[in-house]
Design an enzyme around this catalytic site. Structure first.
Site, short mmCIF file in Angstrom:
data_model
loop_
_atom_site.label_atom_id
_atom_site.label_comp_id
_atom_site.label_asym_id
_atom_site.label_seq_id
_atom_site.Cartn_x
_atom_site.Cartn_y
_atom_site.Cartn_z
N ILE A 137 0.86 -1.17 0.00
CA ILE A 137 0.00 0.00 0.00
C ILE A 137 0.90 1.22 0.00
O ILE A 137 2.06 1.15 0.39
CB ILE A 137 -0.99 0.01 1.20
CG1 ILE A 137 -0.24 -0.06 2.54
CG2 ILE A 137 -1.98 -1.13 1.08
CD1 ILE A 137 -1.17 0.03 3.76
N ASP A 138 0.37 2.34 -0.46
CA ASP A 138 1.18 3.55 -0.60
C ASP A 138 1.75 4.02 0.75
O ASP A 138 1.19 3.72 1.81
CB ASP A 138 0.34 4.68 -1.20
CG ASP A 138 -0.10 4.39 -2.63
OD1 ASP A 138 0.54 3.55 -3.28
OD2 ASP A 138 -1.10 4.99 -3.07
N ARG A 139 2.83 4.76 0.67
CA ARG A 139 3.50 5.26 1.88
C ARG A 139 2.54 6.00 2.80
O ARG A 139 2.57 5.83 4.02
CB ARG A 139 4.66 6.20 1.46
CG ARG A 139 5.42 6.79 2.63
CD ARG A 139 6.67 7.51 2.16
NE ARG A 139 6.33 8.68 1.36
CZ ARG A 139 6.18 9.92 1.86
NH1 ARG A 139 6.32 10.14 3.16
NH2 ARG A 139 5.89 10.93 1.07
N THR A 141 -0.77 5.74 2.84
CA THR A 141 -1.99 5.00 3.14
C THR A 141 -1.71 4.12 4.36
O THR A 141 -0.67 3.48 4.41
CB THR A 141 -2.41 4.12 1.95
OG1 THR A 141 -2.70 4.95 0.82
CG2 THR A 141 -3.64 3.28 2.28
N ARG A 237 -7.02 6.24 -5.65
CA ARG A 237 -6.70 7.67 -5.75
C ARG A 237 -6.99 8.19 -7.16
O ARG A 237 -7.58 9.26 -7.34
CB ARG A 237 -5.24 7.90 -5.37
CG ARG A 237 -4.91 7.43 -3.95
CD ARG A 237 -3.42 7.39 -3.68
NE ARG A 237 -2.83 8.71 -3.70
CZ ARG A 237 -1.52 8.93 -3.59
NH1 ARG A 237 -0.67 7.91 -3.48
NH2 ARG A 237 -1.05 10.17 -3.60
#
Length: 306
Positions: A137-139, A141, A237
Site C-alpha cells: 500500500i502507498d507510503r 496509506t 486515488r
C-alpha cells in the site's frame, strides 16, 4: 528438526489414493514448481513419519508431512522500529502499517521502512527470515499489510491474490457529496505524461475496477468504503480524481489538504483463506488517529466543509 522450521501436514483422502504426492501437492494445494523442486533437494517429505520421495504414490489415511523453509538469510537490514501486529502465527504476520512508512526499501527509502521493522522484529526473536509482503500500500496509506513467513505461505497467498480470491476493503474520505449510494468505477489506468509516479485514467491503460459504497455524507465530503477487483498502483486515488471526487489530503491527485496532509485512505480489511488450514481469515485494522481527528473536523461546525 530446528524449532524455527514449520511442519505442514495433510491426511490423504480417498480421492488421493494412487496419486503421486507430487501431483497432490501441485494440483490440490497449488504448491509451486519452484517450491517442489526445493523439497526434492533434501529429506523434507515424510509419510507416517518415514521419509518418502515425491514420486511415490499415496494411500487413503496416510499423513503427509512437509518441512517448510523458514530459516533463510534476510534480504534487508533489520531495525528496532515500532510495529503494530494484528495477527501472527507460523505462516503469517499481519501488521497495521502507519502513515508515512514505505512497505519495502527502495533507492529513495533505504531505512525506516516496514520491511526494516519486520526483519528487526524477527531478528530479536532469533528467527532470520526473508521479508515477503503479499501486497503493498502507498507510503501515506495506513492499514493492513500481510507478510508471509515462509516460501509456501507466500506462494499460496500470491496464488489467491492473482485469482481475485483475496478481498480487500478500504475506507476513504473524498471531496464533495456523492449522490449515489454505491457504484463501480471501471476505468483503465496508465502513467500520466512526463511522470514516473502519477497515474491517470486513460483508455489504453491497464484495466481497473473499484466498487464503492457511501457510508456517510458530510456537507462537502463523503465517507466511502472501497472494494478492489484489481490492484493497480494508486487505483483508488486515480479513480476518485477521475470522477471529480479526489481523496481529501491527496495533493498528488488534486485533493484538498486543508484538513489532512495525506490521502484520507485506510486499508481496513483483508479476507482470505489461511495458506495452511484453508480456513477463512478476516483481518481488520483500526482507524489511525489522524483519520479519527478528520471525522471530528468534518462533524464540527467550524469545518471548512460547512
Amino acid at each position: 528438526m530446528n524449532a524455527h522450521h514449520t511442519l505442514w501436514e495433510y491426511q490423504l483422502k480417498a480421492e488421493d489414493s494412487g496419486q503421486k504426492y507430487l501431483s497432490i501437492l501441485l494440483h490440490k494445494f497449488h504448491f509451486s514448481l519452484r517450491l517442489l523442486q526445493r523439497l526434492k533437494q533434501g529429506e523434507r517429505v515424510w509419510v507416517n513419519g518415514n521419509f518418502t520421495y515425491l514420486t511415490a504414490r499415496g494411500k487413503e489415511g496416510e499423513t503427509l508431512s512437509i518441512q517448510l523453509f523458514s530459516e533463510e538469510e534476510t534480504n534487508i537490514p533489520g531495525e528496532n522500529l515500532p510495529i503494530d501486529i494484528l495477527y501472527e502465527d507460523e505462516y503469517l504476520l499481519v501488521v497495521n502499517k502507519p502513515v508515512g512508512q514505505v512497505v519495502h526499501p527502495t533507492h529513495r527509502y533505504l531505512t525506516n521502512t516496514l520491511g526494516n521493522a519486520v526483519v528487526g522484529y524477527w531478528e530479536r526473536k532469533g528467527e532470520p527470515r526473508l521479508y515477503r509482503p503479499i501486497h503493498r500500500i502507498d507510503r501515506n496509506t495506513s492499514g493492513v499489510v500481510i507478510i508471509a513467513k515462509n516460501q509456501f505461505a507466500h506462494q499460496q497467498l500470491a496464488w489467491q491474490l492473482e485469482r481475485g480470491h483475496i478481498q480487500k476493503r478500504y475506507f476513504g474520505f473524498v471531496e464533495g457529496v456523492i449522490p449515489e449510494n454505491e457504484g463501480i468505477i471501471d476505468d483503465a489506468i496508465g502513467f500520466a505524461p512526463d511522470s514516473f509516479i502519477k497515474r491517470q485514467v486513460q483508455p489504453d491503460g491497464q484495466p481497473a475496477r473499484t466498487h464503492y459504497r457511501v457510508l456517510h455524507r458530510y456537507p462537502k465530503a463523503t465517507f466511502l468504503e472501497f472494494i478492489l477487483e484489481t490492484g493497480r498502483t494508486h487505483q483508488i486515488r486515480v479513480h476518485c480524481e477521475g470522477i471529480n471526487h479526489p481523496l481529501l489530503g491527496d495533493d498528488l491527485y488534486n485533493g484538498d489538504t486543508t484538513l489532512l496532509s495525506r490521502q484520507a485512505l485506510h486499508s481496513s480489511m483483508y479476507a482470505f483463506l489461511h495458506p495452511a488450514t484453508g480456513l477463512p481469515m478476516v483481518i481488520r485494522a483500526p482507524f489511525p488517529e489522524d483519520l479519527r481527528n478528520l471525522i471530528k473536523s468534518l462533524n464540527s461546525k467550524n469545518s471548512p466543509g460547512k
